[in-house]
Structures are given as structure tokens and as C-alpha cells.
Design a protein around this motif. Sequence first.
Motif, PDB file in Angstrom:
ATOM      1  N   ALA A 196       0.865  -1.176   0.000  1.00 40.17           N
ATOM      2  CA  ALA A 196       0.000   0.000   0.000  1.00 40.17           C
ATOM      3  C   ALA A 196       0.899   1.221   0.000  1.00 40.17           C
ATOM      4  CB  ALA A 196      -0.935   0.017   1.209  1.00 40.17           C
ATOM      5  N   ALA A 197       0.401   2.325  -0.548  1.00 38.97           N
ATOM      6  CA  ALA A 197       1.140   3.588  -0.539  1.00 38.97           C
ATOM      7  C   ALA A 197       0.145   4.736  -0.502  1.00 38.97           C
ATOM      8  CB  ALA A 197       2.048   3.710  -1.762  1.00 38.97           C
ATOM      9  N   SER A 198       0.567   5.838   0.114  1.00 43.14           N
ATOM     10  CA  SER A 198      -0.305   7.008   0.211  1.00 43.14           C
ATOM     11  C   SER A 198       0.484   8.257  -0.131  1.00 43.14           C
ATOM     12  CB  SER A 198      -0.867   7.133   1.631  1.00 43.14           C
ATOM     13  OG  SER A 198      -1.694   8.286   1.745  1.00 43.14           O
ATOM     14  N   SER A 199      -0.090   9.088  -0.987  1.00 43.38           N
ATOM     15  CA  SER A 199       0.467  10.400  -1.323  1.00 43.38           C
ATOM     16  C   SER A 199      -0.455  11.468  -0.755  1.00 43.38           C
ATOM     17  CB  SER A 199       0.572  10.585  -2.841  1.00 43.38           C
ATOM     18  OG  SER A 199       1.364   9.587  -3.431  1.00 43.38           O
ATOM     19  N   ALA A 200       0.140  12.498  -0.134  1.00 43.94           N
ATOM     20  CA  ALA A 200      -0.671  13.571   0.445  1.00 43.94           C
ATOM     21  C   ALA A 200      -0.044  14.921   0.135  1.00 43.94           C
ATOM     22  CB  ALA A 200      -0.802  13.392   1.957  1.00 43.94           C
ATOM     23  N   ALA A 201      -0.905  15.894  -0.078  1.00 44.98           N
ATOM     24  CA  ALA A 201      -0.479  17.282  -0.249  1.00 44.98           C
ATOM     25  C   ALA A 201      -1.434  18.164   0.542  1.00 44.98           C
ATOM     26  CB  ALA A 201      -0.489  17.683  -1.718  1.00 44.98           C
ATOM     27  N   VAL A 202      -0.886  19.184   1.203  1.00 40.72           N
ATOM     28  CA  VAL A 202      -1.724  20.157   1.912  1.00 40.72           C
ATOM     29  C   VAL A 202      -1.263  21.557   1.532  1.00 40.72           C
ATOM     30  CG1 VAL A 202      -2.200  18.627   3.861  1.00 40.72           C
ATOM     31  CG2 VAL A 202      -0.236  20.164   3.960  1.00 40.72           C
ATOM     32  N   THR A 275      -1.609   6.985   5.291  1.00 45.17           N
ATOM     33  CA  THR A 275      -2.239   8.289   5.059  1.00 45.17           C
ATOM     34  C   THR A 275      -1.985   9.229   6.223  1.00 45.17           C
ATOM     35  OG1 THR A 275      -3.947   7.356   3.623  1.00 45.17           O
ATOM     36  CG2 THR A 275      -4.458   9.450   4.709  1.00 45.17           C
ATOM     37  N   HIS A 276      -2.095   8.717   7.433  1.00 44.52           N
ATOM     38  CA  HIS A 276      -1.800   9.532   8.621  1.00 44.52           C
ATOM     39  C   HIS A 276      -0.357  10.043   8.572  1.00 44.52           C
ATOM     40  CE1 HIS A 276      -2.785  10.069  13.152  1.00 44.52           C
ATOM     41  NE2 HIS A 276      -1.867  10.932  12.784  1.00 44.52           N
ATOM     42  N   ARG A 277       0.569   9.156   8.271  1.00 43.48           N
ATOM     43  CA  ARG A 277       1.988   9.544   8.204  1.00 43.48           C
ATOM     44  C   ARG A 277       2.236  10.577   7.102  1.00 43.48           C
ATOM     45  NH1 ARG A 277       4.973   3.606   8.370  1.00 43.48           N
ATOM     46  NH2 ARG A 277       4.382   3.024  10.520  1.00 43.48           N
ATOM     47  N   ALA A 278       1.634  10.345   5.939  1.00 44.73           N
ATOM     48  CA  ALA A 278       1.853  11.263   4.817  1.00 44.73           C
ATOM     49  C   ALA A 278       1.296  12.650   5.125  1.00 44.73           C
ATOM     50  CB  ALA A 278       1.214  10.694   3.550  1.00 44.73           C
ATOM     51  N   LEU A 279       0.136  12.708   5.741  1.00 44.95           N
ATOM     52  CA  LEU A 279      -0.443  14.002   6.104  1.00 44.95           C
ATOM     53  C   LEU A 279       0.407  14.719   7.147  1.00 44.95           C
ATOM     54  CD1 LEU A 279      -4.242  13.105   6.228  1.00 44.95           C
ATOM     55  CD2 LEU A 279      -3.150  14.769   4.700  1.00 44.95           C
ATOM     56  N   ARG A 280       0.917  13.963   8.109  1.00 48.23           N
ATOM     57  CA  ARG A 280       1.772  14.567   9.136  1.00 48.23           C
ATOM     58  C   ARG A 280       3.030  15.169   8.515  1.00 48.23           C
ATOM     59  NH1 ARG A 280       3.252  10.142  12.246  1.00 48.23           N
ATOM     60  NH2 ARG A 280       1.400  10.308  13.567  1.00 48.23           N
ATOM     61  N   ARG A 281       3.672  14.422   7.632  1.00 44.93           N
ATOM     62  CA  ARG A 281       4.904  14.903   7.020  1.00 44.93           C
ATOM     63  C   ARG A 281       4.631  16.049   6.047  1.00 44.93           C
ATOM     64  NH1 ARG A 281       8.064  10.734   3.984  1.00 44.93           N
ATOM     65  NH2 ARG A 281       9.676  12.331   4.040  1.00 44.93           N
TER      66      ARG A 281
END
Length: 291
Positions: A196-202, A275-281
Motif C-alpha cells: 500500500a502507498a499514500s500520497s498527500a499534499a496540503v 495516510t496519517h503519516r503522509a499528512l503529518r509529514r
Amino acid sequence: MQTPAAFEYERATSVEGAIASLERLGPEARIIAGGHSLLPMMKLRLANPEHLIDINDLGELAYIREEPGEIRIGALTRHVDLLGSDVLARHLPVFRDAEQVIADPVVRNRGTIGGSLCQADAAEDLSSVCTAVKAQTVIRGSGGERIVGMDEFHVGPYMTAVGAAEMLTEVRIPLRPGAGSAHEKVERRAGDWAIAASSAAVWLAGGTIADAGIALSAVGLTTIHLSRAEELLRGKAPSEELFAQAAQIASEDCSPTPDGRGPVDYKRHLAGVLTHRALRRATARAQGQEA
């Protein structure tokens, strides 16, 4: 030994020439660049194109450019160039995160962003990256160019909006203030496809999340765009509790299948954790707390 079916081969000398060949040869013609996705499928007879049009000489499609308000990436840009780009590392570190865990040096030296997106493999990392950062694709045919967002680009497993006589030429990513991005991935061993992998941008403004982008790889038939989690985040102050809620949505809204990499419950849990980790970073980077 696994060998592909017979095919005709030609080497394009221009984008216009490649498109003309696609029109002339019909739907059984395929573009080839790095070949690390297409050739294995041909060897297994999962893909049987009658004609291959090699675009490796089209240097005009290999670039990373910072333009006013956006970054443009040519479709022939190699993974190794995405990994080493200071422009992307400064504005969109999610690309470097992903490229560090994509396959191995052999693949990264030859594989391209265009090939990755056009393969439309649900386990492919750059599709979730481009979805999270709200990229747009430029598709060219004999009648000109059209621009397609990532939500419309992938229309199904191994299927894209690129027509039979068209080719992907460019990826455009908007640049906005207060941005941060990150990619998290779990794989069985280095260079493997993701479990699994998650990409996040804020994008932060005034201490709140003005906008967000989140996408998952390897936990559905296509890249999973977590629009429900994005809506949750908008207008709220970033917090661990908020990220945990978004992570729960990620677990709920993905649709993994059981296989040798793990059962469904494990993959759902993993999608949430990543997803939690990606959002945090991503948020830490937007706040200038992490490079």
C-alpha cells in the motif's frame, strides 16, 4: 523462455511523426519509451501490439521546468531525473519521496513519468503522487492538445483517456503558497510493488488547511482518490486527531483485494496508517519544520 509475439518496430524522430504513425497504424500500435512496464507484459503475452513506436529520441519531451504558477514535466522525463530535480525537491518533495522507493536503479534510469501514468497500474506510485498534487495531463493528437485532470485521466485498470492516435506529452502541476507534500509506502522488499502507498499534499493558509490532496496506490483496481478525506480536512486546523479521522476514511474508502502481499483487513489498516503519516509529514513541510 518467455518471448513476445512478433511486432513491427519504428523509431520516431518527432512528436508529430509519432502521432502520424499512430494514426496510420491504428489501435494495435503502441508507444514505447522505457519499456519496463510494456515489455514484461509483452513477454507474458498479456499485451500483443503489432507495432511499437519508439520515442526515446524525442528529447523535446524530457524536461522539468518551473513556469509562472506551475511546474511542467515532459512525458519522457526519466525517474532518475525526477529523483535528482532540485526544483521538484523544493516545491514538490512528494516526487523525491516516491522516486526513492520506485523499483531499482535499472528501472529508474530508463522508466519515464509518461510511461508510468499511461500504464495505469493501480500499484504504480506516480499516479497517486500526481493525483494528490492535482496535476493535469496534456494529451496531443493530430487535432491539437487537450488538458485532462488526473481524475479523468485514468478511466479503469490499465486504461487511460489517451486515445488510439494520441500521446501524453506533458504533466502540469500548479504551484500554490503554503504547500507541503509527502509519499509513504510499504513494500515487502526494496524495489517491490507496494503493499500500500499514500500520497498527500496540503496547502496551509492562516493556520488552517485551505486545500488538500490524498491518493492511494495498490489498494484498489485503480488509484484511489480520497475526495471524502480531502473535504474533511478543508478549513480545519491540522492536528493528529484530524489526521486520524482522515486515516479512518482512507481505510474505509479503499478497496484492496487479498493476495500474497496480505489480506484485505491488513491492507485497509495499512492504507490508514500511511495516510496519517503522509499528512503529518506534508503538514510539517508546509510549516517549514521538515525538508
